[in-house]
Design a protein around this motif. Structure first.
Motif, PDB file in Angstrom:
ATOM      1  N   GLY A  71       0.806  -1.203   0.000  1.00  0.00           N
ATOM      2  CA  GLY A  71       0.000   0.000   0.000  1.00  0.00           C
ATOM      3  C   GLY A  71       0.838   1.251   0.000  1.00  0.00           C
ATOM      4  N   GLN A  72       0.191   2.351   0.345  1.00  0.00           N
ATOM      5  CA  GLN A  72       0.861   3.643   0.457  1.00  0.00           C
ATOM      6  C   GLN A  72       0.675   4.168   1.869  1.00  0.00           C
ATOM      7  OE1 GLN A  72       0.663   6.479  -2.783  1.00  0.00           O
ATOM      8  NE2 GLN A  72       0.143   8.080  -1.321  1.00  0.00           N
ATOM      9  N   LEU A  73       1.768   4.576   2.464  1.00  0.00           N
ATOM     10  CA  LEU A  73       1.769   5.149   3.800  1.00  0.00           C
ATOM     11  C   LEU A  73       2.183   6.607   3.680  1.00  0.00           C
ATOM     12  CD1 LEU A  73       1.585   4.853   6.893  1.00  0.00           C
ATOM     13  CD2 LEU A  73       3.998   4.160   6.852  1.00  0.00           C
ATOM     14  N   GLU A  74       1.302   7.505   4.097  1.00  0.00           N
ATOM     15  CA  GLU A  74       1.613   8.928   4.092  1.00  0.00           C
ATOM     16  C   GLU A  74       1.813   9.369   5.536  1.00  0.00           C
ATOM     17  OE1 GLU A  74      -1.013  11.369   1.785  1.00  0.00           O
ATOM     18  OE2 GLU A  74      -1.151   9.856   0.211  1.00  0.00           O
ATOM     19  N   ILE A  75       2.943  10.003   5.774  1.00  0.00           N
ATOM     20  CA  ILE A  75       3.297  10.453   7.116  1.00  0.00           C
ATOM     21  C   ILE A  75       3.461  11.962   7.100  1.00  0.00           C
ATOM     22  CG2 ILE A  75       5.086  10.402   8.891  1.00  0.00           C
ATOM     23  CD1 ILE A  75       5.608   7.479   8.075  1.00  0.00           C
ATOM     24  N   ASN A  76       2.771  12.619   8.006  1.00  0.00           N
ATOM     25  CA  ASN A  76       2.943  14.045   8.235  1.00  0.00           C
ATOM     26  C   ASN A  76       3.605  14.173   9.602  1.00  0.00           C
ATOM     27  OD1 ASN A  76       1.615  15.016   5.831  1.00  0.00           O
ATOM     28  ND2 ASN A  76      -0.270  14.299   6.769  1.00  0.00           N
ATOM     29  N   ASP A  77       4.866  14.598   9.581  1.00  0.00           N
ATOM     30  CA  ASP A  77       5.693  14.604  10.787  1.00  0.00           C
ATOM     31  C   ASP A  77       5.946  16.032  11.244  1.00  0.00           C
ATOM     32  OD1 ASP A  77       7.608  13.992  12.774  1.00  0.00           O
ATOM     33  OD2 ASP A  77       9.222  14.109  11.298  1.00  0.00           O
ATOM     34  N   PHE A  78       5.734  16.267  12.529  1.00  0.00           N
ATOM     35  CA  PHE A  78       6.051  17.553  13.128  1.00  0.00           C
ATOM     36  C   PHE A  78       7.052  17.308  14.241  1.00  0.00           C
ATOM     37  CE2 PHE A  78       5.142  21.397  15.675  1.00  0.00           C
ATOM     38  CZ  PHE A  78       5.401  22.338  14.701  1.00  0.00           C
ATOM     39  N   ALA A  79       8.236  16.806  13.850  1.00  0.00           N
ATOM     40  CA  ALA A  79       9.362  16.571  14.750  1.00  0.00           C
ATOM     41  C   ALA A  79       9.110  15.494  15.799  1.00  0.00           C
ATOM     42  CB  ALA A  79       9.804  17.864  15.412  1.00  0.00           C
ATOM     43  N   ALA A  80       8.417  14.440  15.427  1.00  0.00           N
ATOM     44  CA  ALA A  80       8.203  13.325  16.348  1.00  0.00           C
ATOM     45  C   ALA A  80       9.517  12.580  16.575  1.00  0.00           C
ATOM     46  CB  ALA A  80       7.156  12.367  15.785  1.00  0.00           C
ATOM     47  N   THR A  81       9.664  12.015  17.749  1.00  0.00           N
ATOM     48  CA  THR A  81      10.844  11.201  18.044  1.00  0.00           C
ATOM     49  C   THR A  81      10.751   9.877  17.290  1.00  0.00           C
ATOM     50  OG1 THR A  81       9.825  10.095  19.931  1.00  0.00           O
ATOM     51  CG2 THR A  81      10.986  12.189  20.365  1.00  0.00           C
ATOM     52  N   PRO A  82      11.867   9.176  17.088  1.00  0.00           N
ATOM     53  CA  PRO A  82      11.800   7.867  16.429  1.00  0.00           C
ATOM     54  C   PRO A  82      10.875   6.882  17.145  1.00  0.00           C
ATOM     55  CG  PRO A  82      14.045   8.650  16.414  1.00  0.00           C
ATOM     56  CD  PRO A  82      13.257   9.608  17.276  1.00  0.00           C
ATOM     57  N   GLY A  83      10.817   6.934  18.470  1.00  0.00           N
ATOM     58  CA  GLY A  83       9.917   6.046  19.215  1.00  0.00           C
ATOM     59  C   GLY A  83       8.459   6.319  18.908  1.00  0.00           C
ATOM     60  N   VAL A  84       8.089   7.587  18.831  1.00  0.00           N
ATOM     61  CA  VAL A  84       6.709   7.954  18.480  1.00  0.00           C
ATOM     62  C   VAL A  84       6.423   7.563  17.032  1.00  0.00           C
ATOM     63  CG1 VAL A  84       5.118   9.893  18.125  1.00  0.00           C
ATOM     64  CG2 VAL A  84       6.496   9.767  20.204  1.00  0.00           C
ATOM     65  N   ALA A  85       7.386   7.767  16.140  1.00  0.00           N
ATOM     66  CA  ALA A  85       7.196   7.386  14.739  1.00  0.00           C
ATOM     67  C   ALA A  85       6.911   5.889  14.629  1.00  0.00           C
ATOM     68  CB  ALA A  85       8.430   7.759  13.920  1.00  0.00           C
ATOM     69  N   LYS A  86       7.704   5.071  15.300  1.00  0.00           N
ATOM     70  CA  LYS A  86       7.496   3.611  15.280  1.00  0.00           C
ATOM     71  C   LYS A  86       6.122   3.252  15.824  1.00  0.00           C
ATOM     72  CE  LYS A  86       9.475  -0.687  17.077  1.00  0.00           C
ATOM     73  NZ  LYS A  86       8.406  -1.146  17.936  1.00  0.00           N
ATOM     74  N   LEU A  87       5.733   3.874  16.927  1.00  0.00           N
ATOM     75  CA  LEU A  87       4.432   3.608  17.524  1.00  0.00           C
ATOM     76  C   LEU A  87       3.296   3.935  16.558  1.00  0.00           C
ATOM     77  CD1 LEU A  87       2.666   2.905  20.008  1.00  0.00           C
ATOM     78  CD2 LEU A  87       2.822   5.325  20.618  1.00  0.00           C
ATOM     79  N   ARG A  88       3.347   5.096  15.929  1.00  0.00           N
ATOM     80  CA  ARG A  88       2.274   5.493  14.997  1.00  0.00           C
ATOM     81  C   ARG A  88       2.219   4.574  13.781  1.00  0.00           C
ATOM     82  NH1 ARG A  88       0.191   7.390  18.750  1.00  0.00           N
ATOM     83  NH2 ARG A  88       0.448   9.541  19.384  1.00  0.00           N
TER      84      ARG A  88
END
Length: 100
Positions: A71-88
């Protein structure tokens, strides 16, 4: 703002579109749209310029632990930590697997 596009081989199917997170809170929003091609396309829009290597490392590590969905994963990031990115990312894939 930086736009990053990454492509990975994928084998897992997911049932539905899904959304996880809220970008406006200094966090990260992840939206997943399934398709039948055996790839995962990741499109990241981030407020952190020069972060492509960080995102490549996040997905490299994620792919070692999980099968990637088609599929396609679209991420809108506002300076999240790598741990938060993995969780989301985990949350949006889980939601897509169980959405009805």
């Amino acid at each position: 703002m930086e736009r990053i596009e990454l492509h990975y081989p994928a084998t897992e199917q997911r049932a539905q579109k899904a959304l996880a997170g809220v970008v406006g809170s200094g966090d990260l929003e992840a939206m997943f749209i399934p398709h039948q091609e055996k790839t995962l396309t990741v499109i990241i829009k981030t407020s952190v310029d020069g972060s492509k290597i960080r995102w490549e490392n996040i997905f490299k590590r994620f792919a070692l632990l999980h099968a990637l969905p088609m599929g396609q994963l679209e991420i809108n990031d506002f300076a999240a930590t790598p741990g938060v990115a993995k969780l989301r990312i985990e949350q949006v894939f889980e939601e897509a697997n169980h959405a009805k």
